[in-house]
Structures are given as structure tokens and as C-alpha cells.
Design an enzyme around this catalytic site. Sequence first.
Site: not given
Length: 219
Positions: A89, A92-93, A170
Amino acid sequence: WYAARHHRRPGWDAGFVARTTAQLHLPYHEFAGTLAQPPSDARQHRLIRLPNNLVAVCVRDPNATTAAAALGVAIGSFADPPELMGLAHFLEHMLFMGTEAYPADNEYTAFIHANAGAYNAYTSLHETRFYFDVANGALEGALDRFAHFFIDPLFAPDCVDRELHAVDSEHKGNLQNDARRLFQIQRTLSDAAHPLSLVSTGNLHTLRGSARRRGLDLR
């Protein structure tokens, strides 16, 4: 609309024939057989394979007012090492934070917004998917910026801490999500040796804190 997966499967070679692009004469292969599609879908579909084995579906709709693209990478949170939960994740950022070809960390997002578009990405258990849409005339520019995510990402040091906090934000937001709470119960009850039991979103503790304790650079 353009979707691609860098994911070779057995049997992909059957039915593909060699082609070259019209302007630059670049090689690729196109499926020459019949693609199954519903009778109500009048759009034109092409299945192609690029020299790097990336397989893509190209769809042409003459009535569309926007153009779009998506790419799925066959790596998700199940690939996270237990000592760095949320790493997929976080990656991804970081891919949005500039490339060698477009080094400004807001270049991609600014281009998309300037051309009446939108973008997003998500990391699932088995896959990470990126996608955008823009005005028709901006597709080539958007697609070039998009492609460089996967060619020459910078992983700029000054973006690491900012994106770690974005990931952590998040995670904190998910704590109030009932669907996420139910999923967490499933994770808690799963086999501790299975990746389902890990924290897939990641947070400051599982990423920055864990990396510091082990002397690791998340880049």
C-alpha cells in the site's frame, strides 16, 4: 478505455499475430481470433501483447467524451513481509510522487486535473490497481506520465514521511468503517501464519516504526 496487466498466462501465445504500430513502427502482437462480448456492446475491442509481455485490452468508443486507462499489478498486500505490514500500500502511494521523466511530485495529478480528469488507485489482497480518466485529447500525455510510474519512479526521500502519514490516516479512517471492522474480525480469527492475519493497510507503527527498529530504509 485501456486496461493492462503485466501477467503472462499459459496459452496467451495462441492466436496472436505480429503487428507494428502505424507511426513509430513499434512491434506488438494482436489476438486475431474473436473476442466474446455481449450483443449490446457495440464498442470495438482489441487484445494486444507488448514486447515486455504486458497484455492489454484496448476499447474504442466513438461516442465517448473522455478517455481512460487502468493497469493492474499482480502484487497486493499478501506479498507484504510480516515485518513491514502495509508495504504494498505504501508503494502504491509512492508511485504517484514523481518519476525521472516527470520529477515534480504533483506533475501527474496536476496534468489529470488540468484536463478535466480524475485518478485513483487501490491495493487489494492480490493486486494493486491504478486508473485515471481525462479529456480525449489529453490521453497521450496522461498515459505517458502514468507509464513512467512503472518505468522510473523516484521514491523521493522528501515524500516518504508525507506518504507514511497519508497511509496512517487511511488506517485511522478505516477504524470507523463497519465493513472494515467485520473484515478485521475475519483477520483475527484466521491462521496467524497466513498473510490474511496481517495489517494490510499499514500505519506508522508497522511501516516507519518497524523499519527504524530494523535499520531499514523503506525506499
